[in-house]
Design an enzyme around this catalytic site. Structure first.
Site, short mmCIF file in Angstrom:
data_model
loop_
_atom_site.label_atom_id
_atom_site.label_comp_id
_atom_site.label_asym_id
_atom_site.label_seq_id
_atom_site.Cartn_x
_atom_site.Cartn_y
_atom_site.Cartn_z
N ASP A 17 -1.50 4.47 -6.17
CA ASP A 17 0.09 4.30 -6.22
C ASP A 17 0.71 5.62 -6.67
OD1 ASP A 17 -1.64 1.22 -6.44
OD2 ASP A 17 0.28 1.89 -4.81
N GLY A 36 0.64 -1.52 -0.26
CA GLY A 36 -0.18 -0.16 -0.33
C GLY A 36 1.07 1.24 0.12
N LYS A 88 -4.07 -0.52 -8.27
CA LYS A 88 -4.06 -1.76 -8.16
C LYS A 88 -4.90 -2.65 -9.78
CE LYS A 88 -2.67 -4.85 -6.36
NZ LYS A 88 -1.43 -4.31 -6.91
O1 MRU Z 1 0.60 -4.28 -4.49
P1 MRU Z 1 -0.40 -3.33 -3.24
O2 MRU Z 1 -1.34 -4.07 -2.87
O3 MRU Z 1 0.57 -2.61 -2.84
O4 MRU Z 1 -1.08 -2.33 -4.32
C1 MRU Z 1 -1.69 -1.88 -3.45
C2 MRU Z 1 -2.75 -0.58 -4.12
O5 MRU Z 1 -2.94 -0.71 -5.50
C3 MRU Z 1 -3.86 0.74 -3.49
O6 MRU Z 1 -5.24 0.86 -3.63
C4 MRU Z 1 -2.71 1.68 -3.30
O7 MRU Z 1 -1.43 1.39 -2.89
C5 MRU Z 1 -2.90 2.54 -2.38
S1 MRU Z 1 -3.39 2.30 -0.84
C6 MRU Z 1 -3.51 3.72 0.17
#
Ligand code: MRU
Length: 343
Positions: free
Chosen positions: A234, A49, A245
């Site tokens: 991200d 995240g 994601k």
């Molecule tokens: O691969 P991850 O689990 O790190 O991906 C996370 C996401 O895509 C979240 O939606 C994003 O980081 C926002 S978290 C507040």
């Protein structure tokens, strides 16, 4: 309550992470005292995240300083170790930004670095509360006057941040105002951040939810079963294009077709004004095995190959609103981060 969940914490000796790979079955922690363990924890999604990665990166610099003292590293070795933390995953800009934020404090020593990392952590929690309020206000002004059906993708909750959550912060605020009927939590293939982590947080907080396969989301929206979608991010480019994601863009396209809000909730630290547009955002590609296996068992023919991008980019024109701690930018109406208010 899930909003007391602390995914990343400095113990004085090192980092204490909730091990997000074993949730929801077990709530376990990983104590991190060295750079190799931290880089592995970032890459295998023990900590994940964007905002949580930012905080982990900032404290990671403190870990590198402590290890350098312990193992008598020279400055070049320490700096190379810090660079490895910074580059452990490419898409979430918060990771590099978290490292960069504390770097000017390195010459002042460990305590100064820890203090700055802790300030980042505290700001993130405060910011998430504000995101929750701004997002709830904006959504309630544009949706029917009844409890809402909100769709979210992946996990943008307390586990993905320093606490409370961004997209789930908005959901928590709506729930506190008695305005949630149900949350559709996309399961989030292939690593199941939705069904394992978002569902765990919603369960802890007593918020009604349904898990659905990612592939079901567009049809759920087009059938009129959703009032608004809220997701995290991200990296948000200067023009408002948003990486999140993989699977997020399908949700955004369906929201546009259905004429319902598609809301991105993220702190300003996720906005990268140095990235002009979505095509410039580096998209992490993860191991094919994540796609070719299910629950540890091969789920594809021998010899099958896989394409496994972990993120996708939603074009700015599909983003109804970008909710940050400072307020709301109506991106699809032309209010890009580049032209909108900044911190
Ligand atoms: O691969 P991850 O689990 O790190 O991906 C996370 C996401 O895509 C979240 O939606 C994003 O980081 C926002 S978290 C507040």
């Amino acid at each position: 309550m899930a909003h007391d969940v602390q995914a990343v914490e400095w113990t004085g000796q090192g980092l204490r992470l909730i091990d997000q790979t074993v949730l929801p079955h077990r709530l376990e922690h990983l104590d991190v005292r060295d750079v190799d363990t931290l880089v592995a924890a970032i890459q295998n999604l023990t900590v994940r995240g964007a905002p949580a990665l930012g905080v982990a990166g900032a404290f990671g610099v403190a870990i590198a300083i402590r290890q350098a003292e312990r193992e008598d590293w020279d400055d070049a070795t320490r700096d190379a170790a810090i660079e490895r933390i910074r580059d452990a995953r490419p898409t979430a800009v918060n990771l590099a930004a978290g490292v960069d934020r504390v770097l000017p404090h390195v010459p002042k020593g460990l305590d100064a670095v820890v203090a700055e990392a802790q300030a980042l952590l505290d700001e993130d929690v405060r910011g998430n509360r504000a995101i929750g309020r701004h997002g709830a206000d904006w959504i309630l002004a544009r949706t029917p006057d009844r409890p809402l059906r909100i769709l979210t993708h992946c996990n943008a909750g307390a586990l993905a941040t320093a606490g409370w959550g961004t997209a789930l912060g908005v959901v928590r605020e709506l729930h506190a105002r008695a305005r949630i009927e149900v949350v559709y939590a996309d399961e989030t293939r292939p690593l199941l951040q939705g069904s394992r982590l978002t569902a765990w947080e919603l369960e802890q907080s007593g918020i009604p939810y349904l898990i659905q396969a990612d592939g079901a989301a567009p049809a759920t929206i087009l059938r009129g079963l959703v009032d608004a979608a809220v997701v995290g991010a991200d990296r948000i480019a200067a023009n408002g294009d948003t990486a999140n994601k993989v699977g997020t863009v399908s949700v955004a396209l369906a929201c546009a077709e259905a004429g319902i809000p598609f809301v991105v909730a993220a702190p300003w630290s996720t906005v990268d004004l140095n990235t002009a547009s979505g095509g410039d955002i580096p998209i992490e590609e993860r191991a094919p095995e994540e796609i070719l296996s299910w629950n540890g068992t091969r789920a594809a023919p021998d010899g099958a190959r896989a394409f496994n991008p972990a993120f996708d980019v939603t074009p700015a024109k599909l983003v109804s609103a970008l909710v940050t701690e400072t307020g709301v930018l109506e991106v699809s109406s032309g209010a890009t981060p580049q032209h909108g208010a900044s911190r």
